[in-house]
Design an enzyme around this catalytic site. Structure first.
Site, short mmCIF file in Angstrom:
data_model
loop_
_atom_site.label_atom_id
_atom_site.label_comp_id
_atom_site.label_asym_id
_atom_site.label_seq_id
_atom_site.Cartn_x
_atom_site.Cartn_y
_atom_site.Cartn_z
N HIS A 157 0.85 -1.14 0.07
CA HIS A 157 0.00 0.07 0.17
C HIS A 157 0.98 1.27 -0.13
CE1 HIS A 157 0.37 -0.38 4.48
NE2 HIS A 157 0.40 0.88 4.53
N ASP A 187 0.47 -7.75 1.48
CA ASP A 187 0.69 -6.38 1.84
C ASP A 187 2.27 -6.07 1.67
OD1 ASP A 187 0.42 -3.62 1.62
OD2 ASP A 187 0.40 -3.61 3.91
N SER A 261 5.16 2.94 7.70
CA SER A 261 4.55 1.55 6.92
C SER A 261 5.47 1.09 6.18
CB SER A 261 3.22 1.80 6.13
OG SER A 261 2.29 1.87 7.03
#
Length: 516
Positions: A157, A187, A261
């Site tokens: 993402h 992911d 992230s």
């Protein structure tokens, strides 16, 4: 809510507050709006040795020893050596997203009073897309170098829909990066820069981690590069609501925020054990719960993406759900564990091997299955063509079944649903609180179902269990029912807890009902 008044909340209000929590993607901070950042869960955890325990004081001579011994006071760990050594291998990832095509929909005239509002704040007016003065969307996340020749792991993402990807090192050098591959289910993404002799991280073994162990995250929260935050492992093998359950997440209380992230999670030995990916939050910011992808899962994905550009996973053709206390009692299990099979794909690998709806898969290859997500991960990691040895619980006893693993294909959206049934001809299945009627042949064909009873109204236990009008009744406690009489008889033969198998759209699921 003001934390100062938190203790005064009633239990009901606390429960309602907890229900408002939502899982937020932790990755990239977006500059589309200063108010709309999506929480990112990245970071790294580095090893540092704890200070030695302070020696216990020796009681004075002649005095009686204390009846209760005070625990030795230990110093907190020092992570500075870990940050110094592995911090340079953590990078900042900046993304410029592809422009979204405009056109269509409502158009605003330059004379419209709202036209100037959109222009002033750089927001495309309705129908304008990315035209006009709107800047391209940008995002930022983290990553870490796993190969000295420039391969970097991050989150999917972070780089999703990227037109340009730029990697910045701690020495302030910048490199354009190429997206080698990205996997939505886990992911995990791999990007590469053209550079050599780069600092790299050391990878660890997530199977050896335990709740309570110290971990460290390094990332770029809100753009503050190489920020280190520490905490402990809260839990392992977590299934996150709404996910595909192919990842047994590591839960931590390490502070992660937008921009973290894709960063690494270090153990005390300085080894990367995970990639920070998500947070659990009501606000989009860190609230004490974050999730990391185990590095062994990420490494498997990385190797396949580099070699073939795609990820191959195994499948056996079943839909599963978790086993709670009510379902365990309904199926005669001593305690809740395993993965409950709610439906079996017609002519799929499991169907050919004899797996049935209502079976509870309690182990794969001799490894116990506690939570249903563990089954998804175990099967997905198997090579297509191999044999999966399942132990299933059926009719009060265990039996072994061997299933030939097939390759998982991306599933299409399931949208078919039976129309609202006509009110005539309905019968009530007493204790369940269901008003049902037989399905007409045309309705069965439209709904693509083997069921024969459709729900008209719900009340009592069925309403409490969130059974809905339009649901199709397939069975009770693993036994198929085709008529109202069979439904009533099966209900009378059941105990206090009933596992009702329903079809909703093209999805089958067991719903636990507690009878009065």
């Amino acid at each position: 809510m003001n934390p100062k008044f938190e203790p005064s909340l009633t239990p009901l209000r606390r429960a309602l507050a907890l229900c408002a929590i939502a899982v937020v993607l932790g990755a990239c901070s977006r500059d589309l709006s200063a108010q709309s950042t999506h929480a990112a869960a990245g970071g790294t955890s580095a090893l540092a040795a704890a200070d030695p325990p302070t020696p216990a004081a020796t009681p004075p001579s002649g005095s009686a020893p204390s009846a209760t011994l005070e625990p030795a006071i230990r110093g907190l760990p020092d992570f500075s050596a870990l940050v110094d050594r592995y911090g340079p291998a953590v990078v900042n990832v900046e993304v410029v997203e592809k422009a979204q095509s405009g056109g269509g929909g409502l158009q605003l005239s330059p004379n419209d009073p709202f036209y100037d509002f959109f222009r002033r704040f750089g927001i495309p007016a309705p129908g304008e897309g990315q035209r006009g003065n709107a800047p391209p969307a940008r995002g930022a996340g983290s990553g870490f170098i796993i190969n000295s020749d420039g391969y970097i792991l991050t989150n999917t993402h972070v780089v999703a829909n990227a037109d340009e990807v730029t990697v910045r090192l701690t020495d302030r050098r910048e490199f354009p990066a190429k997206v080698i591959g990205a996997d939505d289910r886990t992911d995990v993404a791999v990007i590469k820069i053209n550079a050599t002799n780069l600092p790299i991280v050391k990878l660890g073994d997530p199977s050896r981690i335990k709740p309570g162990q110290w971990v460290l995250a390094i990332g770029s929260p809100f753009g503050f590069e190489n920020s280190a935050t520490a905490g402990i492992i809260s839990a392992t093998s977590r299934s996150v609501p709404g996910e595909n359950n192919y990842v047994p997440f590591i839960q931590t209380d390490v502070a992660v925020n937008p921009g973290n992230s894709g960063g690494p999670l270090f153990n005390m030995a300085g080894e990367v054990i995970g990639i920070n990916s998500q947070i659990f939050s009501r606000t989009g910011g860190f609230m004490g719960v974050s999730f990391a992808i185990p590095i062994d899962v990420a490494r498997n994905v990385e190797e396949q993406l580099i070699k073939t550009g795609r990820v191959v996973r195994g499948r056996i053709g079943v839909v599963i759900q978790d086993v709670n206390a009510q379902l365990a009692e309904s199926f005669g299990l001593a305690r809740p564990h395993g993965a409950l099979v709610s439906s079996v794909e017609k002519d799929g690998p499991a169907a050919r091997a004899g797996v049935l709806p209502g079976d509870v898969i309690v182990s794969v290859g001799g490894h116990p299955i506690e939570r249903y997500g563990e089954l998804s991960g175990a099967i997905a990691a198997m090579r297509p063509g191999s044999d999966a040895s399942l132990t299933v619980w059926r009719e009060g006893k265990e039996q072994n079944i061997s299933v030939k693993v097939a390759e998982l294909k991306e599933q299409q959206q399931l949208s078919a649903r039976a129309g609202k049934p006509a009110p005539r001809g309905a019968d009530k299945a007493g204790a369940l609180g269901l008003t049902v009627r037989p399905l007409a042949p045309a309705e069965k064909e439209q709904a693509k179902t083997q069921g024969s009873l459709v729900v008209e109204e719900v009340a009592g236990p069925a309403q409490a269990a969130e059974v809905e009008p339009g649901d199709i009744i397939l069975g009770i406690n693993g036994k198929r029912v085709h008529t109202v009489k069979e439904l009533q008889d099966a209900t009378q033969a059941a105990g206090k807890n009933v596992a009702l198998l329903i079809q909703r759209g093209e999805t089958q699921i067991f719903v636990p009902l507690r009878l009065p």
